[in-house]
Write an enzyme that holds these catalytic residues in place. Structure first.
Site, mmCIF file in Angstrom:
data_model
loop_
_atom_site.group_PDB
_atom_site.id
_atom_site.type_symbol
_atom_site.label_atom_id
_atom_site.label_comp_id
_atom_site.label_asym_id
_atom_site.label_seq_id
_atom_site.Cartn_x
_atom_site.Cartn_y
_atom_site.Cartn_z
ATOM 1 C CG HIS A 53 48.753 -59.204 -28.428
ATOM 2 N ND1 HIS A 53 48.731 -57.893 -27.989
ATOM 3 C CD2 HIS A 53 48.187 -59.953 -27.442
ATOM 4 C CE1 HIS A 53 48.160 -57.853 -26.786
ATOM 5 N NE2 HIS A 53 47.838 -59.085 -26.429
ATOM 6 C CD GLU A 55 48.979 -56.455 -33.148
ATOM 7 O OE1 GLU A 55 48.686 -57.570 -32.675
ATOM 8 O OE2 GLU A 55 48.461 -55.397 -32.758
ATOM 9 C CB CYS A 83 48.336 -53.346 -27.134
ATOM 10 S SG CYS A 83 49.621 -54.610 -27.212
ATOM 11 C CB CYS A 86 51.632 -54.878 -30.757
ATOM 12 S SG CYS A 86 51.078 -56.512 -30.214
HETATM 13 ZN ZN LIG Z 1 49.262 -56.171 -28.916
#
Ligand SMILES: [Zn+2]
Length: 152
Positions: A53, A55, A83, A86
């Site tokens: 991801h 992040e 999410c 993260c």
């Molecule tokens: Zn994430």
């Protein structure tokens, strides 16, 4: 506020670049002392890595650059509500402030879902500011998923 918008614009540019690579269009930028120390977009497909991801990639890059596991004092700008994975990484990295664009009611873990930072098992919570560049952030995602549907 102008600075905030400038960094969110960079995150949006990363989201656009992710879209051009066929990735889910989410972008993230890490800032420390007014300087951008990392920026990234989603690369889960390219890297065959469910954890890639925006992040996570930004946190990894910044930690590598600074040579430290904690990013104390750093601020993260991300186009979509992070999410749960993260959110945990943001907590572990000791990020000071989290600025995010659009809310993610279905997949978010900050103000939606498990609300990770509000849990007693979360030992560091950043200050959270939402709704920055919200319209643009949501628009990129909506357009992306609509085009996926049209072509599948
Ligand atoms: Zn994430």
């Amino acid at each position: 506020m102008a600075e905030t918008n400038r960094f969110m614009d960079l995150a949006l540019a990363e989201a656009e670049a992710a879209k051009d690579r066929g990735e889910v269009p989410i972008g993230a930028v890490l800032v420390l002392g007014g300087d951008v120390i990392a920026q990234a977009g989603n690369r889960t497909r390219e890297l065959n890595d469910a954890t890639a991801h925006a992040e996570i990639l930004a946190i990894r890059e910044a930690s590598r650059r600074l040579g430290q596991e904690r990013l104390t004092g750093a601020d993260l700008y991300v186009t979509l509500e992070p999410c749960t994975m993260c959110a945990a990484a943001i907590s572990f990295a000791r990020i000071r402030r989290l600025y995010y664009g659009a809310e993610d009611v279905k997949g978010g873990g900050v103000d939606s879902g498990v609300r990770f930072f509000a849990q007693p098992t979360c030992h560091h919570a950043p200050d959270v500011y939402s709704g920055i560049g919200e319209i643009e952030s949501a628009e990129i995602l909506t357009t992306f998923f609509k085009s996926k549907r049209d072509f599948s």
